[in-house]
Motif scaffolding. Sequence first.
Motif, PDB file in Angstrom:
ATOM      1  N   VAL A 622      10.877  62.872  -4.611  1.00  0.00           N
ATOM      2  CA  VAL A 622      11.068  61.580  -3.956  1.00  0.00           C
ATOM      3  C   VAL A 622      12.541  61.369  -3.640  1.00  0.00           C
ATOM      4  O   VAL A 622      12.910  60.953  -2.525  1.00  0.00           O
ATOM      5  CB  VAL A 622      10.527  60.441  -4.843  1.00  0.00           C
ATOM      6  N   TRP A 623      13.418  61.646  -4.610  1.00  0.00           N
ATOM      7  CA  TRP A 623      14.862  61.461  -4.416  1.00  0.00           C
ATOM      8  C   TRP A 623      15.353  62.257  -3.211  1.00  0.00           C
ATOM      9  O   TRP A 623      16.156  61.759  -2.404  1.00  0.00           O
ATOM     10  CB  TRP A 623      15.592  61.890  -5.681  1.00  0.00           C
ATOM     11  N   LEU A 624      14.847  63.471  -3.064  1.00  0.00           N
ATOM     12  CA  LEU A 624      15.297  64.357  -2.000  1.00  0.00           C
ATOM     13  C   LEU A 624      14.443  64.246  -0.740  1.00  0.00           C
ATOM     14  O   LEU A 624      14.622  65.012   0.201  1.00  0.00           O
ATOM     15  CB  LEU A 624      15.286  65.803  -2.506  1.00  0.00           C
ATOM     16  N   HIS A 625      13.499  63.298  -0.735  1.00  0.00           N
ATOM     17  CA  HIS A 625      12.632  63.040   0.424  1.00  0.00           C
ATOM     18  C   HIS A 625      11.889  64.304   0.851  1.00  0.00           C
ATOM     19  O   HIS A 625      11.802  64.627   2.035  1.00  0.00           O
ATOM     20  CB  HIS A 625      13.443  62.451   1.582  1.00  0.00           C
ATOM     21  N   VAL A 626      11.353  64.992  -0.143  1.00  0.00           N
ATOM     22  CA  VAL A 626      10.553  66.181   0.098  1.00  0.00           C
ATOM     23  C   VAL A 626       9.068  65.844   0.185  1.00  0.00           C
ATOM     24  O   VAL A 626       8.307  66.552   0.840  1.00  0.00           O
ATOM     25  CB  VAL A 626      10.815  67.233  -1.004  1.00  0.00           C
ATOM     26  N   VAL A 627       8.648  64.758  -0.446  1.00  0.00           N
ATOM     27  CA  VAL A 627       7.250  64.340  -0.330  1.00  0.00           C
ATOM     28  C   VAL A 627       6.981  63.903   1.110  1.00  0.00           C
ATOM     29  O   VAL A 627       7.924  63.612   1.869  1.00  0.00           O
ATOM     30  CB  VAL A 627       6.938  63.190  -1.315  1.00  0.00           C
ATOM     31  N   PRO A 628       5.729  63.873   1.529  1.00  0.00           N
ATOM     32  CA  PRO A 628       5.436  63.438   2.900  1.00  0.00           C
ATOM     33  C   PRO A 628       6.082  62.092   3.210  1.00  0.00           C
ATOM     34  O   PRO A 628       6.071  61.180   2.374  1.00  0.00           O
ATOM     35  CB  PRO A 628       3.914  63.358   2.918  1.00  0.00           C
ATOM     36  N   SER A 631       5.471  58.308   1.674  1.00  0.00           N
ATOM     37  CA  SER A 631       4.711  58.344   0.414  1.00  0.00           C
ATOM     38  C   SER A 631       5.597  58.122  -0.806  1.00  0.00           C
ATOM     39  O   SER A 631       5.093  58.098  -1.932  1.00  0.00           O
ATOM     40  CB  SER A 631       4.004  59.694   0.276  1.00  0.00           C
ATOM     41  N   GLU A 632       6.898  57.946  -0.603  1.00  0.00           N
ATOM     42  CA  GLU A 632       7.820  57.892  -1.728  1.00  0.00           C
ATOM     43  C   GLU A 632       7.456  56.793  -2.736  1.00  0.00           C
ATOM     44  O   GLU A 632       7.431  57.025  -3.950  1.00  0.00           O
ATOM     45  CB  GLU A 632       9.260  57.672  -1.232  1.00  0.00           C
TER      46      GLU A 632
END
Length: 809
Positions: A622-628, A631-632
């Motif tokens: 989430v911190w690195l905005h890797v999730v879709p 969706s964070e």
Amino acid sequence: MERPPYFVLACVPFRRSLPSFLALYVAFLFPFALPSAGVAQTAPPFSRAQWIAPPDGPQKDRGIDYFRRILTETQPPAKLQVHVSADARFLLYVNGAFAGEGPAHSDLAHWKYETFDLAPYLRKGENVIAAVVWNLGVDAAAATVSSRTAFLMESADPADSTLDTNDAWEVEPATGREPISLDYSKVLLGYYAAPPGERIDGTRYDWQWSTSGAAVGAWKHAASIGTPAPFGKQNGATIWALQPDTLPPMERSPVAFGKIVRSDGFTHKDIPAHTHAHILFDRGALTTAYPAFTFSGGRGATIRATYAEALLDGQNRKGNRNEIAGRHILGVADEFTTDGGDHRTFTPLEWRAWRYLELDIATAGTPLHLDDATATFTAFPFHLAGSFQSEDPELSRIWQTSWLTARLDAHDTYMDTPYWERLQYVGDTRLQALISYSLAGDDRLARQAIDAIDHSRTADGLTQSRYPSNLPQIIPPFSLLWIGMVHDFWMYRDDPSYVQSHLPGVETVLRWHLAHQRPDGLLGTMPWWNFGDWSKGFHFGVPPQDPDGGSSLLTLQFIEALRNAAHMETPLGQPAIAALYQEAADRAANALRTKCWNGSLGLIADTPAQNHYSQQANALAVWLHVVPPGSERAVMQTVLRFDDPAYLQAHPGVPFSTASYYFRFYLARGLEAAGLSDRYLDTLGPWRQMIALGLSTWAEEPEPTRSDSHAWSAHPAYDMLRLVAGISPAEPGFATVLIEPHPGTLKAFSAKYPHPRGEIAVTYRQSELTDRFEIAMPRTLAGVFRWQGKTYALRQGAQTFDIPRSKER
């Protein structure tokens, strides 16, 4: 055949300061041929003095020795500056008065010397300049690097060679003084790497070694063993590459010794002959200090001083730290034997850490009198410049306890724990440096740490996990976190040349990791200890992996390091290298979304096999905005339920790992990225539980814990300023500030932040109709204030914002 990513990196011109082809050749084949990062290339002043040693004592084996020079002054000078070093450590005295200590912990290639002014301690007539030097050999603490016993002093005045060390100095063995050699890890029931206990036999001790020039004792002329070798000198005659210590002297100040809470065989400081007495002291809070015990009479009495963070019950459990009844002490101990003289003071060479201290005294044929027991606090001289106050008194306790933990874990290096290890681990140190910037406004020890870890680099490009250390340990993810330390410094301090000096080291770390990036973008299997967190489901701290690697947590730490490096390289180094880093990070992020995202759970799995999930990986994702995208918030809401038994029951057979005290720092980063910072205070339950257990500093992990003072657990104070008060750098160098408070359920708070240009102050008051913010900015600093999605410009000086309260609040 596809070229591995590290080959691509090698084909990029390495440094603009060299011709492109030469830079490429040097960087790829000899990555350490560039100047040492962060170190001024200046020669120390040593030109006359000699390193000296005992003429017939141990060289590389353990030894404790006294060195002295007699100086006669008809009129003491106004200033007498000297440069001093030793292997491994020294305490310097003038006429019996403490004058300095050192050298700061380092390695042989960056050996430190200290500078002192002896003039305030001099008197007319005879003066005794003396030092006790110790090298404990195999008994030395893991943080102590050493070659052999030696001592060095030179006057800063080129015209005055009186105190320069040579064979005119005298030396004698410190008879009656020795380390207590034990398997401390076995005795103390936990990994121990700090200094050993010490045994002092007063019947054999030279009580006048630092106060008298008389020819008593076993004094001999010292042996010269070679000329000093300044850092960078060609063909140095001795192994220590000397550099000035840039740190200030460690603080030394009186501190309360503690109150007697249990005793037997002891009345009004007197212990009769043929008596076995016990005296238990409780300070009420942990400290790091030099204890000193002064006795009179009682020849042949033995005293054992045992130091502990907590008392133990019959099953060796700590439990509530305030409980005393039915509990015993287990800890590092010093042992003393009295000679019957009056006012004999015993103090160990190394400082000790303790809350509880027990004296176990056995007298012989004459009574013993305890004249006094004192303690001298020591730590890095941080001064608390930040503050946070609210209507919740427990938050004040958390703030104060975090600060005390941070202070006790900072000396001439940061350290994980002052009791058990005293080692400067990267994972801990990154958080400690952020605390130092934010609470003390001080970056001096952080610079030392960044430099030291850079100096630890191995031949393959990785940094060691902890340094200085005489016991090498490699944790590849900690090399990535060191890049985070450099980036943190870049954000919080305006010193781009310092950051730029460390980019070659950043590049070698990433070159190694790029060589282990799989074609699909995830990290493959890697050698060494790939520690992630102490967590259930992480075998010895290593996150789950498939047979071919693919750890989402390790890959996410890799992504953070790549992005941090790209962020620094673009303006400070090579934009082409930055682009390569960004491409590698994008491939890794896409692989995580493709292979590890579980849509039904709404979580990132720990590996592509999707059979394990953790707060650690999802907080970083989430911190690195890797999730879709989008969706964070949902992911972090789910992550916060990992501690909820109802959630776990609803997902039987799905293994979940929760974050340790340490990794909850990164859990907070996930909350921040998800727009859930108002829930941060709700996550402080573990710290409230530690307060309820009577801890005065933060533990390493939940009960049962080895360490009661662990720096990596002190980060709540940092986030009270960053998340609750909302103060953070908006640009590198803290050139501008973003103030975006998240008070959660608090109705009021006030905070102060020590920005390099001056103090930032934020005060919040909630009324029925408005949220009032009073913000004071230092001169020349600009920034923005953000509240409920709206942004307001900030100017220097005081300003007030009265904002109508929304229905949501």
